[in-house]
Write a protein that holds these residues in place. Sequence first.
Motif, PDB file in Angstrom:
ATOM      1  N   GLY A 367       0.764  -1.045  -0.029  1.00  0.00           N
ATOM      2  CA  GLY A 367      -0.004   0.077   0.047  1.00  0.00           C
ATOM      3  C   GLY A 367       0.708   1.310  -0.034  1.00  0.00           C
ATOM      4  O   GLY A 367       1.984   1.346   0.654  1.00  0.00           O
ATOM      5  N   GLY A 368       0.323   2.187  -0.909  1.00  0.00           N
ATOM      6  CA  GLY A 368       0.791   3.626  -0.656  1.00  0.00           C
ATOM      7  C   GLY A 368       0.581   4.395   0.319  1.00  0.00           C
ATOM      8  O   GLY A 368      -0.358   4.295   1.218  1.00  0.00           O
ATOM      9  N   ASP A 369       1.496   5.225   0.764  1.00  0.00           N
ATOM     10  CA  ASP A 369       1.112   6.254   1.863  1.00  0.00           C
ATOM     11  C   ASP A 369       0.862   5.402   3.312  1.00  0.00           C
ATOM     12  O   ASP A 369       0.521   5.560   4.382  1.00  0.00           O
ATOM     13  N   THR A 373       8.979   0.426   5.369  1.00  0.00           N
ATOM     14  CA  THR A 373       9.836  -0.415   5.750  1.00  0.00           C
ATOM     15  C   THR A 373       9.554  -1.844   5.735  1.00  0.00           C
ATOM     16  O   THR A 373      10.397  -2.781   5.629  1.00  0.00           O
ATOM     17  N   LYS A 374       8.083  -2.333   5.552  1.00  0.00           N
ATOM     18  CA  LYS A 374       7.712  -3.517   5.502  1.00  0.00           C
ATOM     19  C   LYS A 374       7.725  -3.899   3.958  1.00  0.00           C
ATOM     20  O   LYS A 374       7.700  -5.155   3.819  1.00  0.00           O
ATOM     21  N   ARG A 375       8.049  -3.013   3.088  1.00  0.00           N
ATOM     22  CA  ARG A 375       7.848  -3.406   1.678  1.00  0.00           C
ATOM     23  C   ARG A 375       9.076  -4.526   1.069  1.00  0.00           C
ATOM     24  O   ARG A 375       9.156  -5.341   0.608  1.00  0.00           O
ATOM     25  N   PRO A 376      10.419  -3.897   1.425  1.00  0.00           N
ATOM     26  CA  PRO A 376      11.633  -4.997   1.131  1.00  0.00           C
ATOM     27  C   PRO A 376      11.270  -6.414   2.131  1.00  0.00           C
ATOM     28  O   PRO A 376      11.806  -7.221   1.437  1.00  0.00           O
ATOM     29  N   ALA A 380      11.160 -10.028   0.508  1.00  0.00           N
ATOM     30  CA  ALA A 380      12.145 -11.147   0.843  1.00  0.00           C
ATOM     31  C   ALA A 380      11.561 -12.426   1.267  1.00  0.00           C
ATOM     32  O   ALA A 380      11.782 -13.627   1.174  1.00  0.00           O
ATOM     33  N   VAL A 381      10.168 -12.251   1.934  1.00  0.00           N
ATOM     34  CA  VAL A 381       9.405 -13.297   2.361  1.00  0.00           C
ATOM     35  C   VAL A 381       8.947 -14.078   1.034  1.00  0.00           C
ATOM     36  O   VAL A 381       8.898 -15.223   0.843  1.00  0.00           O
ATOM     37  N   ALA A 382       8.487 -13.370  -0.067  1.00  0.00           N
ATOM     38  CA  ALA A 382       8.127 -13.978  -1.212  1.00  0.00           C
ATOM     39  C   ALA A 382       9.115 -14.618  -1.669  1.00  0.00           C
ATOM     40  O   ALA A 382       9.053 -16.110  -2.446  1.00  0.00           O
ATOM     41  N   ALA A 383      10.310 -14.063  -1.890  1.00  0.00           N
ATOM     42  CA  ALA A 383      11.631 -14.631  -2.492  1.00  0.00           C
ATOM     43  C   ALA A 383      11.868 -16.074  -1.724  1.00  0.00           C
ATOM     44  O   ALA A 383      12.488 -17.326  -2.309  1.00  0.00           O
ATOM     45  N   ILE A 384      11.575 -16.292  -0.579  1.00  0.00           N
ATOM     46  CA  ILE A 384      11.778 -17.632   0.272  1.00  0.00           C
ATOM     47  C   ILE A 384      10.759 -18.533   0.002  1.00  0.00           C
ATOM     48  O   ILE A 384      11.259 -19.748  -0.281  1.00  0.00           O
ATOM     49  N   PHE A 385       9.600 -18.219   0.227  1.00  0.00           N
ATOM     50  CA  PHE A 385       8.525 -19.280   0.102  1.00  0.00           C
ATOM     51  C   PHE A 385       7.890 -19.404  -1.104  1.00  0.00           C
ATOM     52  O   PHE A 385       7.045 -20.516  -1.267  1.00  0.00           O
ATOM     53  N   ALA A 386       7.754 -18.702  -2.085  1.00  0.00           N
ATOM     54  CA  ALA A 386       7.170 -18.879  -3.441  1.00  0.00           C
ATOM     55  C   ALA A 386       8.066 -19.337  -4.549  1.00  0.00           C
ATOM     56  O   ALA A 386       9.200 -19.193  -4.597  1.00  0.00           O
ATOM     57  N   ASP A 387       7.785 -20.002  -5.310  1.00  0.00           N
ATOM     58  CA  ASP A 387       8.344 -20.405  -6.647  1.00  0.00           C
ATOM     59  C   ASP A 387       8.292 -19.488  -7.641  1.00  0.00           C
ATOM     60  O   ASP A 387       9.420 -19.468  -8.728  1.00  0.00           O
ATOM     61  N   ASN A 388       7.324 -18.622  -7.887  1.00  0.00           N
ATOM     62  CA  ASN A 388       7.103 -17.798  -8.984  1.00  0.00           C
ATOM     63  C   ASN A 388       6.503 -16.532  -8.464  1.00  0.00           C
ATOM     64  O   ASN A 388       5.494 -16.542  -7.750  1.00  0.00           O
ATOM     65  N   ILE A 389       7.056 -15.246  -8.809  1.00  0.00           N
ATOM     66  CA  ILE A 389       6.556 -14.208  -7.938  1.00  0.00           C
ATOM     67  C   ILE A 389       6.110 -13.013  -9.092  1.00  0.00           C
ATOM     68  O   ILE A 389       6.846 -12.754 -10.129  1.00  0.00           O
ATOM     69  N   ILE A 390       5.006 -12.576  -8.912  1.00  0.00           N
ATOM     70  CA  ILE A 390       4.638 -11.529  -9.626  1.00  0.00           C
ATOM     71  C   ILE A 390       4.282 -10.296  -8.821  1.00  0.00           C
ATOM     72  O   ILE A 390       3.289 -10.258  -7.546  1.00  0.00           O
ATOM     73  N   VAL A 391       5.067  -9.305  -8.867  1.00  0.00           N
ATOM     74  CA  VAL A 391       4.936  -7.803  -8.333  1.00  0.00           C
ATOM     75  C   VAL A 391       4.050  -7.072  -8.697  1.00  0.00           C
ATOM     76  O   VAL A 391       4.199  -6.487 -10.120  1.00  0.00           O
ATOM     77  N   THR A 392       2.897  -6.344  -8.153  1.00  0.00           N
ATOM     78  CA  THR A 392       2.302  -5.380  -8.761  1.00  0.00           C
ATOM     79  C   THR A 392       1.807  -4.435  -7.746  1.00  0.00           C
ATOM     80  O   THR A 392       2.352  -4.117  -6.753  1.00  0.00           O
ATOM     81  N   SER A 393       0.721  -3.627  -7.999  1.00  0.00           N
ATOM     82  CA  SER A 393       0.274  -2.543  -7.267  1.00  0.00           C
ATOM     83  C   SER A 393      -0.837  -3.201  -6.169  1.00  0.00           C
ATOM     84  O   SER A 393      -1.477  -4.135  -6.676  1.00  0.00           O
ATOM     85  N   ASP A 394      -0.988  -2.550  -5.079  1.00  0.00           N
ATOM     86  CA  ASP A 394      -1.945  -2.697  -4.299  1.00  0.00           C
ATOM     87  C   ASP A 394      -2.945  -1.713  -4.294  1.00  0.00           C
ATOM     88  O   ASP A 394      -3.608  -1.529  -5.391  1.00  0.00           O
ATOM     89  N   ASN A 395      -2.869  -0.935  -3.166  1.00  0.00           N
ATOM     90  CA  ASN A 395      -3.445   0.505  -3.231  1.00  0.00           C
ATOM     91  C   ASN A 395      -2.310   1.675  -3.208  1.00  0.00           C
ATOM     92  O   ASN A 395      -2.186   1.984  -2.105  1.00  0.00           O
ATOM     93  N   PRO A 396      -2.138   2.012  -4.298  1.00  0.00           N
ATOM     94  CA  PRO A 396      -0.838   2.967  -4.384  1.00  0.00           C
ATOM     95  C   PRO A 396      -1.081   4.433  -3.656  1.00  0.00           C
ATOM     96  O   PRO A 396      -0.315   4.937  -3.242  1.00  0.00           O
ATOM     97  N   ARG A 397      -2.564   4.789  -3.477  1.00  0.00           N
ATOM     98  CA  ARG A 397      -2.870   5.959  -3.321  1.00  0.00           C
ATOM     99  C   ARG A 397      -2.222   7.077  -3.858  1.00  0.00           C
ATOM    100  O   ARG A 397      -2.081   7.050  -5.174  1.00  0.00           O
ATOM    101  N   SER A 398      -1.431   8.028  -3.150  1.00  0.00           N
ATOM    102  CA  SER A 398      -0.959   9.143  -3.663  1.00  0.00           C
ATOM    103  C   SER A 398       0.573   8.921  -4.108  1.00  0.00           C
ATOM    104  O   SER A 398       1.115   9.370  -5.126  1.00  0.00           O
ATOM    105  N   ILE A 405       7.127  -0.411  -5.901  1.00  0.00           N
ATOM    106  CA  ILE A 405       7.395  -1.801  -6.499  1.00  0.00           C
ATOM    107  C   ILE A 405       9.097  -1.638  -6.365  1.00  0.00           C
ATOM    108  O   ILE A 405       9.659  -2.705  -5.916  1.00  0.00           O
ATOM    109  N   GLU A 406       9.785  -0.718  -6.672  1.00  0.00           N
ATOM    110  CA  GLU A 406      11.097  -0.471  -6.593  1.00  0.00           C
ATOM    111  C   GLU A 406      11.719  -0.640  -4.964  1.00  0.00           C
ATOM    112  O   GLU A 406      12.479  -1.873  -4.372  1.00  0.00           O
ATOM    113  N   ASP A 407      10.659  -0.406  -4.195  1.00  0.00           N
ATOM    114  CA  ASP A 407      11.055  -0.688  -2.530  1.00  0.00           C
ATOM    115  C   ASP A 407      10.913  -2.340  -2.067  1.00  0.00           C
ATOM    116  O   ASP A 407      11.563  -2.765  -1.541  1.00  0.00           O
ATOM    117  N   ILE A 408       9.915  -2.931  -2.815  1.00  0.00           N
ATOM    118  CA  ILE A 408       9.712  -4.357  -2.640  1.00  0.00           C
ATOM    119  C   ILE A 408      11.019  -4.899  -3.284  1.00  0.00           C
ATOM    120  O   ILE A 408      11.281  -5.998  -2.506  1.00  0.00           O
TER     121      ILE A 408
END
Length: 476
Positions: A367-369, A373-376, A380-398, A405-408
């Motif tokens: 989420g935006g705004d 600090t929880k984004r990276p 990291a969690v996705a990288a450990i437990f998933a086999d295939n990862i798609i990073v996209t938008s949630d609620n970017p807000r402003s 996504i860069e932060d993630i």
Amino acid sequence: MKLSFLLGEKAGKFADLEITAVTCDSRNITEGCAFVCINGAVIDGHKFAAEAVEKGAAVIICEKDTGVQNQVFVEDSRVTFAEMCAGWFGEPAKKLKIVGVTGTNGKTSVSYMLKNILEYCGYKVGLIGTIQNMIGDEVLPSKNTTPGAFELQSIFAQMVESGCTYCIMEVSSHALDQNRTYGIEFEIGLFTNLTQDHLDYHITMDNYLNAKKKLFKTSKVAVLNLDDSYYEETRDGIECRTVTYSLFNNEATYTAKNINLRPDGVDFVFSGVGVISRIKTAIGGKFTPYNAMCAASGALELGMPIEKISEAFGVMPGVKGRAEVVPTGKDFTVIIDYAHTPDGLENILKTFAEFEKNRLTVLFGCGGDRDRTKRPKMGAVAAIFADNIIVTSDNPRSEVPEKIIEDILEGMKTCEKPVEVIVNRVEAIKKAIKTAEPGDIIVLAGKGHETYQILSTGTIHLDEREVVAEALAEIQ
């Protein structure tokens, strides 16, 4: 209604002033109302005092001089507003048995479980929570996990009018910190867990925890998770009677034994002094035993018989957006889950990583705004437990979605697994569905029950179930 009825001696020389309404929102000013100035995180209501008078407000309740004539000074306008709202509706909370549920993850699931148990035991139950507010089976809209004081008391009044005995209420850290629930006595306060979230507001984990702990200052009983890493800190200073639940520790008041995680649900033995019963539920997820233990412990402390509690779990439906299986008619599985914290994402991915499958694909954003600090960490969690990862938008807000996504991606620099960035969430979901292989499990994380997306240009409709259906139709 006379101001003295709402403010008591604090009304002073305005004691006999007739008030037509109570509000802290300058947009809701009506002729003859009392306007309460609240200094919020972004806007200071004191700045709108003169405007409120111009619009017809009869009196201004404030913490500092606003320059208008009819003003009443109070020490804490948030507390005063909560008291006035309760008085305005006739103290409805005192006519209900209210159960508060707090914690980072699991509040919604625990609330629905407990509502189902109490209803199975024959009570009419109200619910206040993230997904929706309910009076029995009647659904009311929900904007915040815990509504503001006026809306909250209004809902309580409606529950009393409709004959509710109990109200199960998700209590957010924001609501506790802002005294929205001030003056409410809780039969029981339930605590699920504490992991990083909302640090954009609370700044530190200590502040976050202390906000949560305010629930137990007005609870008759505290039900705590003995396995939580913050248990000792949570327990410290609680003066009400405390009971605990655990999946591992026999020193807990209630402990789960012989846990069996199935693809279609969970079963375990619920055990305590003089109490033992097998609980079986069709709600999936590795976290379900904790949620079920929390709800069952709370129900027992409310006096519900263990036999009825077990029976209720046996017929209990799942919760929308919580490990929700989306029917596809295909040879792969799609799961929608609200996981939007590192801990929540880890829980849902761990759950399905353990089941027989081809690939575990996760699609998520942040989420935006909100707490950056929880984004990276989520990356990291996705990288450990998933086999295939798609990073996209949630609620970017402003915020700019690409920046989020860069932060993630900062947390995925060493990831050797396939990672794809698709900024548009609808396009990302369709790509995940159209490239699914037999035996895949696809987890769409972050949105859960939400049927909208908040962009910088406004809020748009986005129901992931509909997007999945469209993608499936396009590959027929």
